[in-house]
Design a protein around this motif. Structure first.
Motif, PDB file in Angstrom:
ATOM      1  N   ARG A 165      -8.837   1.139  -7.150  1.00 45.00           N
ATOM      2  CA  ARG A 165      -7.962   1.184  -5.838  1.00 45.00           C
ATOM      3  C   ARG A 165      -7.831  -0.132  -5.340  1.00 45.00           C
ATOM      4  O   ARG A 165      -6.791  -0.180  -4.469  1.00 45.00           O
ATOM      5  CB  ARG A 165      -8.514   2.273  -5.060  1.00 45.00           C
ATOM      6  CG  ARG A 165      -8.515   3.610  -5.469  1.00 45.00           C
ATOM      7  CD  ARG A 165      -8.792   4.612  -4.604  1.00 45.00           C
ATOM      8  NE  ARG A 165     -10.318   4.475  -3.979  1.00 45.00           N
ATOM      9  CZ  ARG A 165     -10.539   4.299  -2.710  1.00 45.00           C
ATOM     10  NH1 ARG A 165      -9.706   4.131  -1.801  1.00 45.00           N
ATOM     11  NH2 ARG A 165     -11.729   4.142  -2.341  1.00 45.00           N
ATOM     12  N   MET A 218       0.933  -1.259  -0.053  1.00 44.18           N
ATOM     13  CA  MET A 218       0.006  -0.013   0.115  1.00 44.18           C
ATOM     14  C   MET A 218       0.894   1.324  -0.121  1.00 44.18           C
ATOM     15  O   MET A 218       0.329   2.478  -0.041  1.00 44.18           O
ATOM     16  CB  MET A 218      -0.964  -0.009   1.131  1.00 44.18           C
ATOM     17  CG  MET A 218      -1.985  -1.099   1.209  1.00 44.18           C
ATOM     18  SD  MET A 218      -3.012  -1.123  -0.269  1.00 44.18           S
ATOM     19  CE  MET A 218      -3.514  -2.670  -0.196  1.00 44.18           C
ATOM     20  N   THR A 247      -5.841   1.307  -2.307  1.00 46.65           N
ATOM     21  CA  THR A 247      -4.953   2.629  -2.313  1.00 46.65           C
ATOM     22  C   THR A 247      -5.706   3.815  -2.223  1.00 46.65           C
ATOM     23  O   THR A 247      -6.857   3.780  -2.039  1.00 46.65           O
ATOM     24  CB  THR A 247      -3.912   2.241  -3.596  1.00 46.65           C
ATOM     25  OG1 THR A 247      -5.032   2.758  -4.675  1.00 46.65           O
ATOM     26  CG2 THR A 247      -3.442   0.909  -4.019  1.00 46.65           C
TER      27      THR A 247
END
Length: 226
Positions: free
Chosen positions: A79, A37, A64
């Motif tokens: 994401r 991450m 993310t």
């Protein structure tokens, strides 16, 4: 007697032992999460707990923080990483919630803590689910989790409370949860990345107006400022 006196003690002891036993996994996921991450491996979010007291839920991050040119977060599906999908499918993203249980914000078994913006759309009867500590797992989770409707989820939550909270009932739900985790069932609604918020669900069904929707979203934001 169990629900009022012993449940909290058992939750604390079992979670403390669980965290100690799983500490190597916890540390590995912390390091992996920081790398995957590119920063903080943890995700925290305000949720309504017992008596609708707002607390900060802790999970391992699965998405993310990527944003578009205007500074808005990208859609969930863009994401969510492969690593995040793995965490979700194995429910390992939920592991840090043991800290919430030890602290007293949550229980091992109970209605799952929904978003504050979900709570404000619930009826008075549905909000009875907040009369007990939210759980790491619950009756709704072993009865379909993300592949049942919002109405069914809330009905299961109320059924758990109204039918009487017992030690045997909690043990049964925990064993059923283990089975679900190993089979990786119902971790996400089929064809989706993240489930729809309750307010969005009601708006889509035409059960609330756009005006009421916006008013309750503002209410949720105010509650999270407290």
């Amino acid at each position: 007697m169990y629900a009022k006196c012993f449940k909290r003690i058992i939750d604390f002891i079992v979670s403390l032992i669980g965290l100690a036993v799983l500490s190597p996994v916890f540390l590995i996921l912390m390091v992996l999460g920081a790398v995957k991450m590119k920063g903080n491996p943890f995700f925290t979010q305000l949720r309504p707990g017992k008596d609708e007291k707002i607390f900060r839920l802790i999970k391992f991050r699965t998405m993310t923080c990527e944003k578009d040119a205007n500074g808005n977060l990208l859609p969930d599906e863009k994401r969510l990483t492969k690593y995040g999908k793995l965490l979700r499918s194995t429910s390992l993203d939920e592991l840090p919630e043991l800290l919430n249980i030890i602290k007293g914000d949550m229980a091992l078994v109970g209605p799952r803590p929904q978003l504050v913006r979900d709570m404000v759309f619930m009826t008075k009867e549905q909000r009875v689910r907040h009369s007990v500590r939210p759980g790491l797992t619950g009756l709704a989770q072993v009865s379909g989790r993300n592949n049942i409707t919002w109405e069914q989820k809330l009905e299961y939550d109320l059924s758990y409370i109204h039918s009487g909270i017992t030690l045997w009932g909690d043990i049964k739900i925990l064993f059923m949860t283990v089975g679900k985790v190993f089979r990786r069932e119902d971790t996400v609604r089929e064809g989706t990345v993240s489930d729809m918020d309750f307010g969005d669900y009601l708006l889509k069904k035409g059960e609330v107006t756009e005006e009421i929707y916006q008013e309750r979203q503002k209410e949720a934001k105010e509650l999270m400022r407290v």
